[in-house]
Scaffold this active site. Structure first.
Site, mmCIF file in Angstrom:
data_model
loop_
_atom_site.group_PDB
_atom_site.id
_atom_site.type_symbol
_atom_site.label_atom_id
_atom_site.label_comp_id
_atom_site.label_asym_id
_atom_site.label_seq_id
_atom_site.Cartn_x
_atom_site.Cartn_y
_atom_site.Cartn_z
ATOM 1 N N TYR A 1 0.859 -1.188 0.000
ATOM 2 C CA TYR A 1 0.000 0.000 0.000
ATOM 3 C C TYR A 1 0.891 1.232 0.000
ATOM 4 O O TYR A 1 1.839 1.313 0.786
ATOM 5 C CB TYR A 1 -0.894 0.001 1.248
ATOM 6 C CG TYR A 1 -1.747 1.229 1.406
ATOM 7 C CD1 TYR A 1 -2.816 1.479 0.546
ATOM 8 C CD2 TYR A 1 -1.495 2.144 2.424
ATOM 9 C CE1 TYR A 1 -3.609 2.610 0.697
ATOM 10 C CE2 TYR A 1 -2.287 3.280 2.582
ATOM 11 C CZ TYR A 1 -3.345 3.509 1.718
ATOM 12 O OH TYR A 1 -4.121 4.628 1.890
ATOM 13 N N ASP B 1 9.311 2.705 -0.389
ATOM 14 C CA ASP B 1 8.286 3.342 0.428
ATOM 15 C C ASP B 1 8.567 2.940 1.871
ATOM 16 O O ASP B 1 8.206 1.838 2.296
ATOM 17 C CB ASP B 1 6.898 2.898 -0.028
ATOM 18 C CG ASP B 1 5.792 3.518 0.824
ATOM 19 O OD1 ASP B 1 6.115 4.101 1.883
ATOM 20 O OD2 ASP B 1 4.614 3.416 0.431
ATOM 21 N N LYS C 1 4.612 8.841 8.796
ATOM 22 C CA LYS C 1 4.345 8.233 10.115
ATOM 23 C C LYS C 1 5.332 8.662 11.211
ATOM 24 O O LYS C 1 5.184 9.738 11.751
ATOM 25 C CB LYS C 1 4.195 6.718 9.946
ATOM 26 C CG LYS C 1 2.962 6.446 9.053
ATOM 27 C CD LYS C 1 2.508 5.036 8.909
ATOM 28 C CE LYS C 1 1.177 5.034 8.153
ATOM 29 N NZ LYS C 1 1.043 4.162 7.039
HETATM 30 C C1 LIG Z 1 0.431 4.700 5.662
HETATM 31 C C2 LIG Z 1 1.204 4.437 4.432
HETATM 32 C C3 LIG Z 1 1.214 5.326 3.347
HETATM 33 C C4 LIG Z 1 0.301 6.507 3.285
HETATM 34 O O1 LIG Z 1 0.566 7.447 4.279
HETATM 35 P P1 LIG Z 1 -0.604 8.474 4.706
HETATM 36 O O2 LIG Z 1 0.074 9.390 5.656
HETATM 37 O O3 LIG Z 1 -1.679 7.633 5.319
HETATM 38 O O4 LIG Z 1 -1.061 9.144 3.471
HETATM 39 C C5 LIG Z 1 2.076 5.080 2.301
HETATM 40 N N1 LIG Z 1 2.874 4.004 2.301
HETATM 41 C C6 LIG Z 1 2.891 3.120 3.319
HETATM 42 C C7 LIG Z 1 3.841 1.965 3.272
HETATM 43 C C8 LIG Z 1 2.036 3.289 4.397
HETATM 44 O O5 LIG Z 1 2.002 2.376 5.365
#
Ligand SMILES: *Cc1c(COP(=O)(O)O)cnc(C)c1O
Length: 426
Positions: free
Chosen positions: A143, A238, A266
């Site tokens: 994701y 990511d 995060k």
């Molecule tokens: C949470 C998440 C996102 C998106 O971040 P948001 O701050 O919710 O937009 C992107 N990549 C990964 C791996 C994530 O866990």
């Protein structure tokens, strides 16, 4: 008797779609209804009905020091007294950029944004501009936020709701995304061969944590690094979850891989809405105003957000938080494994550092297809059996559990006895 949480959820559904501002919070995957939180401290949170929980969601990752850590709260309070936002450069942005580039050597230059979604979206745009190509390779179950072209076989809430692709994403966008099973090198090589000189980038969660949690096989990430180089495509990590969590330098430090671009989020915001993306200078310099790739943000580099993030990251370093998390993780893993063994539950338990996941299926689980073998009905029963005992795990099989430095040995012990009881009840 109705609870205050159910009253609030009833009211919320009248004015907020599904009653929530992010789908997984609706507890639909566990056939439940959310509780509403009033406050948190350390590893614990309290709901509006006064019930206490040991929290293993940690705001989905940011709360690595637990809730309301004094250093972060003080930093935000202090920054707030000097003004909330100016839209003019502030000194904290420079401090943050220096820290990121120092801790994550593959990042030579970095730009701040307000969410992980913005970070991955901007990485994709940069990669396309830099390579002059449009196609992207991603992996099933990874994701990367709610970016149009990345909502193809995505994980997290997208899986929970059983819709692999979102409505409203133009087919033309989705067509530019090739989604492959994780941990399968041959399919990556085939995709490059079939799309010669068309792949702008491979984007990957180096440790996928949005379809439960599973690990990259030996050499999978180094294979990606090699194939991207051979094909003049960029490798995007990511690290929105893994960044500053798995180690000071993220998953890339642990696996010894240098991606071209990295997305962060995060943990970096200490609980405030922050993301960042960066990488090789020659790529990132394509951004406006130096280059032709437009990217901007009214609140990007906001002083409160920078103060919170800096305070959290420096505190992690000061207390050697990563070592502490390993220790807490080891205790958690040992007690959980013994609860699983003693109850003879049919569970695959995965853990790396402060991240963990229980799949209700036999192993090996190494990609989305195998993660989907988990028995979701049993997961839901396990979730509620734990919640009833004051243990809050993520309300979906396709998420990861998070430990914080505030999880004390007695919290972990209480959790494992609750899990043992919950497993016996299944
Ligand atoms: C949470 C998440 C996102 C998106 O971040 P948001 O701050 O919710 O937009 C992107 N990549 C990964 C791996 C994530 O866990």
């Amino acid at each position: 008797m109705t609870s205050r949480s159910s009253e609030l959820f009833h009211a919320a559904q009248k004015y907020i779609p599904g009653g929530v501002n992010s789908p997984v919070r609706a507890f639909r995957n566990v056939n439940g209804a959310p509780f509403f939180v009033t406050h948190g401290k350390g590893a614990k949170i309290w709901d509006v009905d006064g019930k206490e929980y040991i929290d293993y969601v940690g705001s989905w990752g940011p709360a690595i020091l637990g809730h309301a850590p004094k250093v972060v709260v003080d930093a935000v309070r202090e920054a707030a007294t000097r003004g909330l936002s100016f839209g003019i450069p502030n000194p904290l942005e420079v401090e943050m950029a220096e820290l990121i580039c120092d801790w994550i050597p593959s990042i030579e230059k970095v730009r701040m944004v307000n969410s992980g979604t913005e970070a991955t979206m901007s990485c994709i745009r940069l990669a396309r501009a830099f390579t002059g190509r449009d196609r992207i390779i991603k992996f099933d179950g990874c994701y990367h936020g709610h970016v149009d072209g990345l909502l193809v076989k995505a994980g997290s809430g997208v899986l929970t709701h059983g819709r692999p692709d979102s409505a409203g994403v133009p087919q033309a966008f989705a067509d530019l995304t090739i989604s492959l099973p994780f941990n399968n090198a041959n399919l990556v090589r085939e995709a490059f061969a079939e799309n010669r000189r068309e792949i702008a980038a491979v984007i990957v969660e180096p440790v996928p944590a949005n379809a439960g949690l599973y690990l990259p096989g030996d050499d999978f990430l180094s294979m990606l690094r090699k194939e991207c180089k051979l094909n003049d495509a960029l490798l995007i990590f990511d690290e929105v979850i893994t960044g500053f969590r798995l180690s000071r330098g993220g998953a890339q430090e642990i696996y010894g891989i240098k991606p071209d671009l990295t997305a962060l989020g995060k943990v970096i915001g200490g609980g405030l809405p922050v993301g960042a993306f960066g990488g090789r200078a020659e790529i990132v310099d394509q951004l406006s105003p130096d280059g032709p790739v437009y990217q901007a943000g009214t609140l990007s580099g906001n002083p409160l957000a920078m103060a919170a993030g800096l305070a959290q990251l420096r505190e992690l370093e000061r207390i050697n938080g990563w070592k502490l998390l390993e220790e807490i993780g080891t205790q958690f893993e040992q007690l959980t494994r013994s609860a699983i063994n003693d109850t003879k539950a049919n569970i695959s338990f995965h853990q790396v550092g402060s991240m963990f996941c229980l799949f209700f299926a036999p192993g090996p689980i190494l990609d989305l297809a195998s993660a989907r073998r988990s028995d979701l009905k049993i997961f839901a029963r396990f979730f509620h059996a734990c919640l009833k005992r004051g243990i809050y795990f993520a309300p979906s099989q396709f998420e990861t559990g998070f430990l914080s430095t505030a999880h004390l040995p007695e919290d972990v012990e209480r959790t494992s006895s609750a899990m043992r009881e919950a497993l016996r009840e299944l």
